[in-house]
Motif scaffolding. Structure first.
Motif, mmCIF file in Angstrom:
data_model
loop_
_atom_site.group_PDB
_atom_site.id
_atom_site.type_symbol
_atom_site.label_atom_id
_atom_site.label_comp_id
_atom_site.label_asym_id
_atom_site.label_seq_id
_atom_site.Cartn_x
_atom_site.Cartn_y
_atom_site.Cartn_z
ATOM 1 N N ALA A 22 64.465 28.433 77.245
ATOM 2 C CA ALA A 22 65.087 27.114 77.245
ATOM 3 C C ALA A 22 66.417 27.120 77.993
ATOM 4 C CB ALA A 22 65.307 26.635 75.816
ATOM 5 N N ARG A 23 66.664 26.021 78.683
ATOM 6 C CA ARG A 23 67.907 25.844 79.426
ATOM 7 C C ARG A 23 68.391 24.400 79.251
ATOM 8 N NH1 ARG A 23 67.224 30.417 79.379
ATOM 9 N NH2 ARG A 23 67.297 31.975 81.064
ATOM 10 N N VAL B 36 60.945 23.897 67.927
ATOM 11 C CA VAL B 36 61.715 25.144 67.947
ATOM 12 C C VAL B 36 62.049 25.514 69.384
ATOM 13 C CG1 VAL B 36 61.679 27.602 67.334
ATOM 14 C CG2 VAL B 36 60.637 25.914 65.805
ATOM 15 N N LEU B 37 63.234 26.029 69.592
ATOM 16 C CA LEU B 37 63.707 26.427 70.918
ATOM 17 C C LEU B 37 62.858 27.581 71.458
ATOM 18 C CD1 LEU B 37 66.205 25.783 72.823
ATOM 19 C CD2 LEU B 37 67.234 27.843 71.834
ATOM 20 N N SER C 38 72.756 29.951 67.860
ATOM 21 C CA SER C 38 71.524 29.511 67.196
ATOM 22 C C SER C 38 70.945 30.626 66.326
ATOM 23 C CB SER C 38 70.488 29.049 68.229
ATOM 24 O OG SER C 38 70.070 30.109 69.066
ATOM 25 N N ARG C 39 71.134 31.889 66.723
ATOM 26 C CA ARG C 39 70.683 33.013 65.885
ATOM 27 C C ARG C 39 71.498 33.091 64.608
ATOM 28 N NH1 ARG C 39 70.190 37.190 71.008
ATOM 29 N NH2 ARG C 39 68.056 36.626 71.615
ATOM 30 N N ILE C 40 72.813 32.868 64.727
ATOM 31 C CA ILE C 40 73.658 32.851 63.541
ATOM 32 C C ILE C 40 73.247 31.696 62.629
ATOM 33 C CG2 ILE C 40 76.016 32.512 62.717
ATOM 34 C CD1 ILE C 40 76.954 33.821 65.369
ATOM 35 N N LEU D 98 70.910 19.912 69.487
ATOM 36 C CA LEU D 98 70.517 20.576 68.244
ATOM 37 C C LEU D 98 69.590 21.747 68.517
ATOM 38 C CD1 LEU D 98 69.920 17.505 65.883
ATOM 39 C CD2 LEU D 98 71.818 19.134 65.804
ATOM 40 N N LEU D 99 68.659 21.568 69.444
ATOM 41 C CA LEU D 99 67.763 22.670 69.797
ATOM 42 C C LEU D 99 68.547 23.884 70.282
ATOM 43 C CD1 LEU D 99 64.828 20.865 71.628
ATOM 44 C CD2 LEU D 99 64.579 22.389 69.658
ATOM 45 N N LEU D 100 69.484 23.648 71.188
ATOM 46 C CA LEU D 100 70.234 24.757 71.776
ATOM 47 C C LEU D 100 71.093 25.475 70.747
ATOM 48 C CD1 LEU D 100 71.398 23.180 75.164
ATOM 49 C CD2 LEU D 100 69.534 24.814 74.807
ATOM 50 N N TRP D 101 71.774 24.721 69.908
ATOM 51 C CA TRP D 101 72.779 25.320 69.036
ATOM 52 C C TRP D 101 72.283 25.656 67.643
ATOM 53 C CZ3 TRP D 101 76.991 27.231 71.142
ATOM 54 C CH2 TRP D 101 77.350 26.772 72.419
ATOM 55 N N GLU D 102 71.213 24.998 67.196
ATOM 56 C CA GLU D 102 70.669 25.313 65.872
ATOM 57 C C GLU D 102 69.314 25.988 65.949
ATOM 58 O OE1 GLU D 102 70.835 21.892 63.327
ATOM 59 O OE2 GLU D 102 73.029 21.719 63.506
ATOM 60 N N GLY D 103 68.728 26.007 67.150
ATOM 61 C CA GLY D 103 67.458 26.713 67.336
ATOM 62 C C GLY D 103 66.236 25.893 67.006
#
Length: 288
Positions: A82-83, A77-78, A128-130, A29-34
């Motif tokens: 982050a990796r 928040v990411l 995640s920006r989108i 979720l962090l990676l893809w939703e930020g």
């Protein structure tokens, strides 16, 4: 017998997966939703909120460079550095988590093989920006390619929804250049800048998105009686039609996923076993 009407809203059953799987989900979720918050995790896991808070704190301690807690949004928040650590950082992991793809197998020793693989080439940073732009009602500048303009070019858009259509993902957004709402293939977006404040129209102005239509799929009229019964048994649970109450903007994707004919004078069996019932009664340009 199957129901004659199918609702398109996806309701994912909550999971009670173990601690390690929840840590991986937090990273996904962090990676893809930020960001990730307790309410968001509560949508996915049937676990007491206190335990979910402990899971998030455990992840932050385990991978301290990937996230930080922001009190303003009450979420982890990411970070910019982050990796992936517990996951592969692949899009299929996010698809599986949020419920748009089947889980790996049926478990209990039963194998499941699916050909419904994604064909969306996008990484977690632009996605995640989108996601943030949709969540915050902001606009984006993107680099995009299309069949009409296959070279990279800039678009300014205000996105408001994702559409998962078979193996491809699309973005529903208002396009400043076209002065209209359009669908953008996520796999054709090569660059996404940070979201900015906007005055572009939002989802409330998207007429096709807010218009519901009844889409009926029936056996192709050129099939024999026996063939029609077979198709009804296979697709419709012996009902007369497969009925969807769908947004006008996504009706075309349903038709494509089922391989249904929209023009029975040109689209014939066996390639087309289903057909749209009375397509002339639907709003113009529904299948474009």
């Amino acid at each position: 017998m199957l129901p004659s009407t199918i609702c398109l809203d996806i309701h994912m059953a909550k999971s009670t997966r173990g601690h390690q799987e929840r840590l991986k989900a937090i990273e996904t979720l962090l990676l893809w939703e930020g960001q990730v918050s307790r309410p968001r995790l509560s949508e996915l896991f049937d676990i007491h909120g206190t335990n979910l808070s402990k899971d998030m704190a455990a992840y932050a301690e385990l991978v301290p460079g990937n996230c930080c807690y922001e009190t303003g949004v009450r979420a982890y928040v990411l970070t910019s550095d982050a990796r992936p650590q517990l996951s592969e950082g692949k899009f299929h992991e996010y698809e599986s988590l949020v419920g748009t793809m089947p889980a790996e197998g049926l478990r209990a020793g039963v194998e499941l093989l699916t050909t419904e693989q994604h064909a969306t080439a996008i990484s977690y940073r632009p996605f995640s920006r989108i996601h943030a732009a949709i969540r915050e009602g902001k606009q984006l500048s993107i680099e995009y390619r299309s069949l009409g303009n296959p070279d990279r070019h800039q678009r300014t858009i205000r996105p408001h929804a994702f559409i998962q259509a078979g193996p491809r993902w699309h973005l529903r957004a208002y396009c400043e250049g076209a002065e209209a709402f359009r669908d953008f293939n996520l796999g054709r977006i090569s660059r996404v800048l940070d979201p900015k404040a906007t005055s572009l129209p939002g989802p409330e102005a998207d007429i096709w998105w807010n218009t519901k239509i009844e889409l009926r799929l029936v056996p192709h009229p050129e099939l024999t009686s026996a063939q029609s019964r077979l198709v009804r048994d296979e697709y419709m649970g012996r009902a007369a039609a497969l009925v969807f109450e769908a947004k006008q903007a996504v009706a075309k994707y349903i038709v494509r996923n089922y391989g249904a004919a929209t023009n029975v004078s040109k689209e014939h069996p066996p390639q087309y076993l289903l057909a749209v019932d009375k397509p002339e009664t639907l709003p113009p340009r529904t299948f474009i």
